[in-house]
Every structure is written in C-alpha cells, then in structure tokens.
Design a protein around this motif. Structure first.
Motif, PDB file in Angstrom:
ATOM      1  N   VAL A  84       0.605  -1.218   0.108  1.00  0.00           N
ATOM      2  CA  VAL A  84      -0.056  -0.239   0.395  1.00  0.00           C
ATOM      3  C   VAL A  84       0.843   1.900  -0.074  1.00  0.00           C
ATOM      4  CG1 VAL A  84      -1.872   1.114   1.248  1.00  0.00           C
ATOM      5  CG2 VAL A  84      -2.052  -1.149   1.284  1.00  0.00           C
ATOM      6  N   ILE A  85       0.336   2.009  -0.862  1.00  0.00           N
ATOM      7  CA  ILE A  85       1.635   3.439  -0.832  1.00  0.00           C
ATOM      8  C   ILE A  85       0.914   4.256   0.913  1.00  0.00           C
ATOM      9  CG2 ILE A  85       1.253   6.006  -1.957  1.00  0.00           C
ATOM     10  CD1 ILE A  85       0.905   4.583  -4.518  1.00  0.00           C
ATOM     11  N   THR A  86       1.941   4.436   0.966  1.00  0.00           N
ATOM     12  CA  THR A  86       1.613   5.455   2.434  1.00  0.00           C
ATOM     13  C   THR A  86       2.363   6.819   2.455  1.00  0.00           C
ATOM     14  OG1 THR A  86       4.445   4.786   3.111  1.00  0.00           O
ATOM     15  CG2 THR A  86       2.214   3.614   4.373  1.00  0.00           C
ATOM     16  N   ASN A  87       2.896   7.002   1.314  1.00  0.00           N
ATOM     17  CA  ASN A  87       3.794   8.723   0.866  1.00  0.00           C
ATOM     18  C   ASN A  87       4.010   8.904  -0.386  1.00  0.00           C
ATOM     19  OD1 ASN A  87       4.472   7.730   4.053  1.00  0.00           O
ATOM     20  ND2 ASN A  87       4.558  10.228   3.362  1.00  0.00           N
ATOM     21  N   ILE A  88       3.276  10.158  -0.390  1.00  0.00           N
ATOM     22  CA  ILE A  88       4.014   9.902  -1.940  1.00  0.00           C
ATOM     23  C   ILE A  88       4.096  12.058  -2.354  1.00  0.00           C
ATOM     24  CG2 ILE A  88       3.115  11.201  -4.252  1.00  0.00           C
ATOM     25  CD1 ILE A  88       0.545   9.157  -4.112  1.00  0.00           C
ATOM     26  N   TRP A  89       5.617  11.723  -2.540  1.00  0.00           N
ATOM     27  CA  TRP A  89       6.694  13.174  -2.581  1.00  0.00           C
ATOM     28  C   TRP A  89       6.267  13.474  -4.662  1.00  0.00           C
ATOM     29  CZ3 TRP A  89       7.811   8.901  -0.259  1.00  0.00           C
ATOM     30  CH2 TRP A  89       7.803   9.439   1.394  1.00  0.00           C
ATOM     31  N   ASN A  90       5.533  14.692  -4.780  1.00  0.00           N
ATOM     32  CA  ASN A  90       5.161  14.835  -6.183  1.00  0.00           C
ATOM     33  C   ASN A  90       5.857  16.038  -6.559  1.00  0.00           C
ATOM     34  OD1 ASN A  90       2.860  13.106  -7.312  1.00  0.00           O
ATOM     35  ND2 ASN A  90       1.881  14.713  -5.117  1.00  0.00           N
ATOM     36  N   THR A  91       6.870  15.579  -7.010  1.00  0.00           N
ATOM     37  CA  THR A  91       8.301  17.328  -7.747  1.00  0.00           C
ATOM     38  C   THR A  91       7.099  17.734  -8.712  1.00  0.00           C
ATOM     39  OG1 THR A  91       9.873  16.213  -7.198  1.00  0.00           O
ATOM     40  CG2 THR A  91       9.972  17.999  -8.731  1.00  0.00           C
ATOM     41  N   ASN A  92       6.723  16.645  -9.255  1.00  0.00           N
ATOM     42  CA  ASN A  92       5.892  17.280 -10.621  1.00  0.00           C
ATOM     43  C   ASN A  92       4.111  16.799 -11.207  1.00  0.00           C
ATOM     44  OD1 ASN A  92       4.393  17.320 -13.831  1.00  0.00           O
ATOM     45  ND2 ASN A  92       6.014  15.751 -14.373  1.00  0.00           N
ATOM     46  N   TYR A  93       3.797  18.169 -10.082  1.00  0.00           N
ATOM     47  CA  TYR A  93       2.220  18.256  -9.637  1.00  0.00           C
ATOM     48  C   TYR A  93       1.410  18.147 -10.449  1.00  0.00           C
ATOM     49  CZ  TYR A  93       4.049  19.208  -4.853  1.00  0.00           C
ATOM     50  OH  TYR A  93       4.759  19.154  -4.326  1.00  0.00           O
ATOM     51  N   GLY A  94       1.723  18.036 -11.955  1.00  0.00           N
ATOM     52  CA  GLY A  94       1.113  18.355 -14.064  1.00  0.00           C
ATOM     53  C   GLY A  94       0.775  17.021 -13.719  1.00  0.00           C
ATOM     54  N   ILE A  95       1.228  15.744 -13.038  1.00  0.00           N
ATOM     55  CA  ILE A  95       1.400  14.545 -13.752  1.00  0.00           C
ATOM     56  C   ILE A  95       0.207  13.401 -13.154  1.00  0.00           C
ATOM     57  CG2 ILE A  95       2.986  13.635 -12.457  1.00  0.00           C
ATOM     58  CD1 ILE A  95       3.637  11.260 -14.801  1.00  0.00           C
ATOM     59  N   ASN A  96      -0.432  12.617 -13.279  1.00  0.00           N
ATOM     60  CA  ASN A  96      -1.668  12.318 -12.505  1.00  0.00           C
ATOM     61  C   ASN A  96      -1.266  10.515 -12.790  1.00  0.00           C
ATOM     62  OD1 ASN A  96      -4.044  10.794 -11.599  1.00  0.00           O
ATOM     63  ND2 ASN A  96      -4.773  10.569 -13.547  1.00  0.00           N
ATOM     64  N   ILE A  97      -0.524  10.346 -11.412  1.00  0.00           N
ATOM     65  CA  ILE A  97      -0.346   9.495 -11.061  1.00  0.00           C
ATOM     66  C   ILE A  97      -0.666   7.756 -11.497  1.00  0.00           C
ATOM     67  CG2 ILE A  97       2.222  10.262 -10.211  1.00  0.00           C
ATOM     68  CD1 ILE A  97       1.549   8.702  -7.519  1.00  0.00           C
ATOM     69  N   GLY A  98      -2.058   8.249 -11.268  1.00  0.00           N
ATOM     70  CA  GLY A  98      -3.239   6.843 -11.001  1.00  0.00           C
ATOM     71  C   GLY A  98      -2.855   6.201  -9.836  1.00  0.00           C
ATOM     72  N   ALA A  99      -2.711   6.820  -8.466  1.00  0.00           N
ATOM     73  CA  ALA A  99      -2.603   6.496  -7.089  1.00  0.00           C
ATOM     74  C   ALA A  99      -2.773   8.014  -6.290  1.00  0.00           C
ATOM     75  CB  ALA A  99      -1.636   4.943  -7.358  1.00  0.00           C
ATOM     76  N   GLN A 100      -3.214   7.086  -5.125  1.00  0.00           N
ATOM     77  CA  GLN A 100      -3.181   8.217  -3.636  1.00  0.00           C
ATOM     78  C   GLN A 100      -2.572   7.669  -2.191  1.00  0.00           C
ATOM     79  OE1 GLN A 100      -6.765   9.872  -4.211  1.00  0.00           O
ATOM     80  NE2 GLN A 100      -8.076   7.865  -3.438  1.00  0.00           N
ATOM     81  N   ILE A 101      -2.556   8.277  -1.509  1.00  0.00           N
ATOM     82  CA  ILE A 101      -2.136   7.939  -0.725  1.00  0.00           C
ATOM     83  C   ILE A 101      -2.803   6.215  -0.199  1.00  0.00           C
ATOM     84  CG2 ILE A 101      -1.496   7.931   2.004  1.00  0.00           C
ATOM     85  CD1 ILE A 101      -0.115  11.200   1.380  1.00  0.00           C
ATOM     86  N   GLY A 102      -2.605   5.185   0.034  1.00  0.00           N
ATOM     87  CA  GLY A 102      -4.143   4.399   1.153  1.00  0.00           C
ATOM     88  C   GLY A 102      -4.115   3.633  -0.660  1.00  0.00           C
ATOM     89  N   THR A 103      -3.250   4.059  -1.868  1.00  0.00           N
ATOM     90  CA  THR A 103      -3.601   2.537  -2.755  1.00  0.00           C
ATOM     91  C   THR A 103      -3.002   1.581  -2.479  1.00  0.00           C
ATOM     92  OG1 THR A 103      -3.588   4.613  -4.322  1.00  0.00           O
ATOM     93  CG2 THR A 103      -3.395   2.298  -5.024  1.00  0.00           C
ATOM     94  N   LYS A 104      -3.751   0.830  -3.023  1.00  0.00           N
ATOM     95  CA  LYS A 104      -3.114  -1.203  -3.177  1.00  0.00           C
ATOM     96  C   LYS A 104      -2.765  -0.717  -4.263  1.00  0.00           C
ATOM     97  CE  LYS A 104      -6.724  -2.439   0.091  1.00  0.00           C
ATOM     98  NZ  LYS A 104      -7.677  -4.339   0.834  1.00  0.00           N
TER      99      LYS A 104
END
Length: 250
Positions: free
Chosen positions: A114-134
């Motif tokens: 599970v994703i617990t943290n995300i550091w976004n350098t490129n805020y314009g990109i949709n990585i398709g996941a967020q904190i809590g994503t399995k």
C-alpha cells in the motif's frame, strides 16, 4: 556475551531466551531452550515462569514456548516511535531532486503493498494512485515486493494477483523477479495510467528482507529502462543508504 560491571547478567540471560524463541519458526521446547542458552534447568524454569507471567512468552499445552502478546505491544510501540518517514525524508527529497519526478513509498499492510507517502515534484502528472492505494502485482513496487517475498501471506497475494492477469506467464515472471533481485530495480510500463510508468527499488533490512519499496513515477518517455542508467544507479545507491539504517549489508 561479555560480562560487564555496567550490565545486569540476569536480564541478558532473559533476553537470550527471548532471542532463541524469536528465531524459531515453531514453538520451542524446554530441552531445546536449555541446549541453546546453556542455562541450568533450575534457573531456566525460573526465567521461563517469569517471562510467561509477564506475557513476554506464551506456554502452550504441549509445554513449548512462543513469543507472548506483550512483545507485540512493544513492537507496535516501537514502530510508532521509529518514524520511518521522518528518518528517511531527506533521502526521498534527494531522489526527487535527482529524478524531477514523483516518488512514492509503499509498505506491506495486512494483505498487500500500500502507498503510504507520495512526494510530487511534477504536480501536473496524474500518477493514477494516492496515499492508501493498494498496488497491483505488475506495478514496479508490486514487483519489488514479489521479488523479495518471504512469507506465505505475500505468496498468497502473488497467486491471487496472477489469477487476475490474462495469459500470465509464471516462467517469464519468475525470470523477471530474478533480474530484479540481481539488479535491485523493477520496471513497470503504464500499470495504472496510460503514458505513466515507473521504476521501483527495495529498502531492505539486515536479513535482506523487504521493509518498503520506493517507486519513481513519471511520463513513460522520461522513465529509463536500462538498470545501468545513471539516474537509476543513483536512486539504487540512495535506497541502499536507507537500507543500511536497518542493518542491510551487501
């Protein structure tokens, strides 16, 4: 263990007993404990009775010993106090600066990564996941967890994930996992969102077991595909530095 006037020998003996039990995959019998600790029978009985009464050990109906629930409480408290994010944040900032892409941290929770943290350098990109994503098996972090799988729980997750993938080749996937263990990096092309790919690197402990997976996520054309790429090698080196905090040695 070297004796010292500044330590308590009986406490060291008690910890030695706990170490023996912790290192066993099955409950430990009295005779095995005596053999491995070298403690006399009479003293070992006293230690075991004390540790059991304190719920540091559990004695089953067969008279064998396993770790007690009190140690689980201590472990959970240690995990809360051992703030992984605060300790590792400088390393993730360095990875973001090097790659100029988004970076995620994933850990094993309950039955999957599970994703617990995300550091976004490129805020314009949709990585398709967020904190809590399995995460699915074929994500780069999912592949990292599969490559370093060391429990029945992870093996069960791999099996369930494979069943979801049409025409899945077990042989080809096993070869990919071998390469991940060799090169310390996994690749995933657009596993969650079109045009967004990633590479993942493990954070390991002193037993070469996986603690977490780091994924660098960006537009597909910006993600290197060669394990020897300079950017990937820099990220691997940083993740090895993080691993050394947990006792990892190559």
């Amino acid at each position: 263990m070297t004796k010292s006037s500044s330590t308590i020998g009986s406490l060291s003996q008690g910890i030695k007993i706990l170490d023996v039990v912790a290192q066993s995959d099955v409950p430990v019998k009295f005779t095995e404990l005596q053999q491995k600790t070298g403690i006399s029978k009479s003293n070992l009985y006293k230690y075991l009775n004390t540790l059991t009464q304190l719920d540091l050990l559990y004695r089953d109906r067969q008279g064998s010993y396993s770790l007690g629930y009190k140690l689980l409480e201590y472990g959970n408290a240690a995990m809360r106090n051992h703030d992984m994010i605060n300790k590792l944040s400088p390393y993730f900032k360095e990875i973001s600066n090097i790659t100029q892409m988004s970076t995620s941290l994933s850990v094993w929770l309950n039955d999957c990564p599970v994703i617990t943290n995300i550091w976004n350098t490129n805020y314009g990109i949709n990585i398709g996941a967020q904190i809590g994503t399995k995460l699915p098996l074929m994500s780069s972090a999912g592949k990292v967890f599969a490559a370093y799988a060391n429990s029945r729980e992870v093996a069960q997750w791999i099996k369930q994930e494979q069943e979801k993938i049409p025409n899945f080749s077990t042989e080809q996937f096993q070869k990919e996992l071998e390469e991940i263990r060799r090169s310390h990096v996994a690749f995933a092309k657009e596993p969650l969102v079109n045009h967004v790919s990633s590479f993942g690197v493990p954070i390991l402990n002193y037993q070469n077991e996986i603690i977490a997976a780091v994924a660098v996520i960006g537009f597909t054309e910006n993600i290197p595909t060669d394990p020897q790429d300079e950017m990937i090698q820099k990220v691997i080196d940083i993740c090895k530095e993080m691993s050394r905090i947990y006792g990892y040695r190559e």
